[in-house]
Design a protein around this motif. Structure first.
Motif, PDB file in Angstrom:
ATOM      1  N   UNK A 198       7.362 -72.822 -27.143  1.00  0.00           N
ATOM      2  CA  UNK A 198       5.966 -72.410 -27.170  1.00  0.00           C
ATOM      3  C   UNK A 198       5.435 -72.419 -28.589  1.00  0.00           C
ATOM      4  N   UNK A 199       4.114 -72.485 -28.708  1.00  0.00           N
ATOM      5  CA  UNK A 199       3.488 -72.514 -30.028  1.00  0.00           C
ATOM      6  C   UNK A 199       3.614 -71.184 -30.758  1.00  0.00           C
ATOM      7  N   UNK A 200       3.827 -70.082 -30.015  1.00  0.00           N
ATOM      8  CA  UNK A 200       3.902 -68.760 -30.655  1.00  0.00           C
ATOM      9  C   UNK A 200       5.322 -68.389 -31.078  1.00  0.00           C
TER      10      UNK A 200
ATOM     11  N   UNK B 109      22.508 -57.312 -20.403  1.00  0.00           N
ATOM     12  CA  UNK B 109      22.016 -56.815 -21.682  1.00  0.00           C
ATOM     13  C   UNK B 109      20.677 -57.375 -22.105  1.00  0.00           C
ATOM     14  N   UNK B 110      19.854 -57.808 -21.141  1.00  0.00           N
ATOM     15  CA  UNK B 110      18.556 -58.383 -21.472  1.00  0.00           C
ATOM     16  C   UNK B 110      17.456 -57.330 -21.441  1.00  0.00           C
ATOM     17  N   UNK B 111      16.413 -57.554 -22.239  1.00  0.00           N
ATOM     18  CA  UNK B 111      15.168 -56.813 -22.100  1.00  0.00           C
ATOM     19  C   UNK B 111      14.434 -57.362 -20.883  1.00  0.00           C
ATOM     20  N   UNK B 112      13.797 -56.496 -20.104  1.00  0.00           N
ATOM     21  CA  UNK B 112      13.147 -56.935 -18.869  1.00  0.00           C
ATOM     22  C   UNK B 112      11.646 -56.700 -18.889  1.00  0.00           C
ATOM     23  N   UNK B 113      10.913 -57.703 -18.433  1.00  0.00           N
ATOM     24  CA  UNK B 113       9.480 -57.592 -18.188  1.00  0.00           C
ATOM     25  C   UNK B 113       9.261 -57.982 -16.730  1.00  0.00           C
TER      26      UNK B 113
ATOM     27  N   UNK C  51       5.217 -53.814 -17.023  1.00  0.00           N
ATOM     28  CA  UNK C  51       4.791 -54.495 -15.801  1.00  0.00           C
ATOM     29  C   UNK C  51       3.456 -55.172 -16.075  1.00  0.00           C
ATOM     30  N   UNK C  52       3.404 -56.475 -15.814  1.00  0.00           N
ATOM     31  CA  UNK C  52       2.174 -57.241 -16.010  1.00  0.00           C
ATOM     32  C   UNK C  52       1.749 -57.801 -14.661  1.00  0.00           C
ATOM     33  N   UNK C  53       0.515 -57.515 -14.237  1.00  0.00           N
ATOM     34  CA  UNK C  53      -0.020 -58.094 -13.005  1.00  0.00           C
ATOM     35  C   UNK C  53      -0.859 -59.314 -13.359  1.00  0.00           C
ATOM     36  N   UNK C  54      -0.678 -60.380 -12.586  1.00  0.00           N
ATOM     37  CA  UNK C  54      -1.301 -61.654 -12.952  1.00  0.00           C
ATOM     38  C   UNK C  54      -1.904 -62.360 -11.747  1.00  0.00           C
ATOM     39  N   UNK C  55      -2.818 -63.252 -12.057  1.00  0.00           N
ATOM     40  CA  UNK C  55      -3.331 -64.233 -11.108  1.00  0.00           C
ATOM     41  C   UNK C  55      -3.549 -65.522 -11.877  1.00  0.00           C
TER      42      UNK C  55
ATOM     43  N   UNK D 256       1.287 -62.176 -20.644  1.00  0.00           N
ATOM     44  CA  UNK D 256       2.605 -62.796 -20.472  1.00  0.00           C
ATOM     45  C   UNK D 256       2.936 -63.652 -21.688  1.00  0.00           C
ATOM     46  N   UNK D 257       1.964 -64.433 -22.159  1.00  0.00           N
ATOM     47  CA  UNK D 257       2.196 -65.278 -23.338  1.00  0.00           C
ATOM     48  C   UNK D 257       2.581 -64.429 -24.544  1.00  0.00           C
ATOM     49  N   UNK D 258       1.913 -63.300 -24.725  1.00  0.00           N
ATOM     50  CA  UNK D 258       2.234 -62.416 -25.846  1.00  0.00           C
ATOM     51  C   UNK D 258       3.654 -61.852 -25.722  1.00  0.00           C
ATOM     52  N   UNK D 259       4.067 -61.560 -24.492  1.00  0.00           N
ATOM     53  CA  UNK D 259       5.417 -61.013 -24.278  1.00  0.00           C
ATOM     54  C   UNK D 259       6.498 -62.034 -24.612  1.00  0.00           C
ATOM     55  N   UNK D 260       6.153 -63.312 -24.597  1.00  0.00           N
ATOM     56  CA  UNK D 260       7.117 -64.376 -24.848  1.00  0.00           C
ATOM     57  C   UNK D 260       7.265 -64.725 -26.323  1.00  0.00           C
ATOM     58  N   UNK D 261       6.381 -64.211 -27.160  1.00  0.00           N
ATOM     59  CA  UNK D 261       6.335 -64.626 -28.564  1.00  0.00           C
ATOM     60  C   UNK D 261       7.630 -64.292 -29.300  1.00  0.00           C
ATOM     61  N   UNK D 262       8.120 -65.276 -30.055  1.00  0.00           N
ATOM     62  CA  UNK D 262       9.230 -65.089 -31.005  1.00  0.00           C
ATOM     63  C   UNK D 262      10.513 -64.562 -30.377  1.00  0.00           C
ATOM     64  N   UNK D 263      10.753 -64.903 -29.127  1.00  0.00           N
ATOM     65  CA  UNK D 263      12.019 -64.538 -28.494  1.00  0.00           C
ATOM     66  C   UNK D 263      12.382 -65.593 -27.453  1.00  0.00           C
TER      67      UNK D 263
END
Length: 302
Positions: free
Chosen positions: A217-219, A106-110, A147-151, A161-168
């Motif tokens: 995290x700070x956010x 039942x999780x949201x997925x990124x 979908x987030x592509x990163x290096x 990615x940091x924004x996707x982690x905010x408040x959850x």
């Protein structure tokens, strides 16, 4: 009786962050949990007592909203599934298996694709890997996943990615050696989680994270770094439940001729028809069938 959150579990100890703040309390768990076949998990909200030696004893667990077995963690809302585009090569079958488990929980997925910089090469083989990766990224976006592509080396995608982690509350999960700890080190300034190079001989990474631990995290977000792993099973799932974990199937499944259709070889199966028309990716249906065989084999063994 004070309340708190288990932020780390290691060697039989549970490290509880009190609700009122301050330092974590090193706790043991009451023997009654073992007798019940229960075990506290990182992410659990608990009641605990302080003992004479300055440690604590977990007395009670609050009900969980979600629970994962691998990695063992409770009450997370979102999974960041981290897979590399190269070294190790992108493994879509394993990605789909992770998605099944997190959808079932039942999780949201990124989906986070790492090591984008390794595809920036003139070598023909690497260019081909880049084309395959681009198709995979588009596929999962069309299904409905973020979908987030990163290096991490080039600081590409880290802000997203940091924004996707905010408040959850999120869990980082994925195969070993794909760069989970490296990414968290970039997201959390000053954090120095252990990282290691990929083993070229084995095609995978060494386990640099040896336990589950929550990081604030700070956010306003909370993330868990977890041990990487490459194998998952379906011990807690029935074959009839598998289809609902492939989210694009749910649009077609109600149109199947038979109730409880397994989308395997049944006549007038709307999921099979959608796959034949290209409305469902062939790779996704193939992986679904592979997982179905695994589940049936497991039932025969047990």
């Amino acid at each position: 009786m004070p309340e708190g959150l288990i932020v780390k579990a290691l060697s039989g100890y549970y490290y509880v962050l009190p609700d009122e703040g301050g330092v974590t309390i090193q706790c043991r768990a009451r023997g009654i949990f073992k007798n019940r076949g229960e075990s506290p998990l990182v992410g659990d909200r608990v009641l605990y007592d302080l003992t004479e030696n300055g440690e604590g004893m977990v007395q009670e667990l609050y009900p969980r909203s979600t629970e994962l077995i691998r990695p063992p963690i409770a009450n997370v809302k979102q999974a960041i599934l981290v897979f590399s585009l190269a070294e190790p090569a992108l493994n879509l079958q394993l990605l789909d298996k992770f998605l099944v488990h997190t959808e079932y929980a039942g999780l949201t997925n990124v989906i986070c694709m790492t090591k984008l910089d390794l595809l920036d090469d003139s070598d023909a083989k690497i260019r081909e890997e880049g084309r395959k990766a681009a198709k995979a990224i588009e596929l999962y976006k069309q299904i409905g996943y973020q979908v987030i592509t990163t290096s991490s080396r080039q600081d590409v995608g880290i802000v997203e990615v940091r924004d996707a982690l905010a408040n959850t509350i999120s869990v980082f999960s994925g195969q070993s050696g794909v760069g989970k700890s490296t990414m968290i080190n970039r997201i959390v300034p000053g954090l120095k989680l252990e990282t290691n190079e990929i083993s070229m001989k084995l095609g995978r990474g060494k386990h640099t994270t040896r336990h589950v631990e929550l990081i604030h995290l700070e956010n306003g977000g909370v993330v868990a770094d977890t041990p990487g792993f490459s194998q998952l099973d379906f011990l807690n799932m029935e074959p009839e439940e598998l289809g609902s974990c492939f989210i694009e199937f749910t649009k077609y499944a109600p149109q199947c001729k038979f109730r409880g259709c397994l989308h395997q070889n049944e006549p007038k199966c709307a999921v099979i028809q959608a796959t034949e028309k290209g409305e469902i990716a062939q790779s996704r249906h193939e992986h679904y069938l592979q997982f179905l065989v695994e589940m049936k084999d497991r039932k025969r063994r047990y």
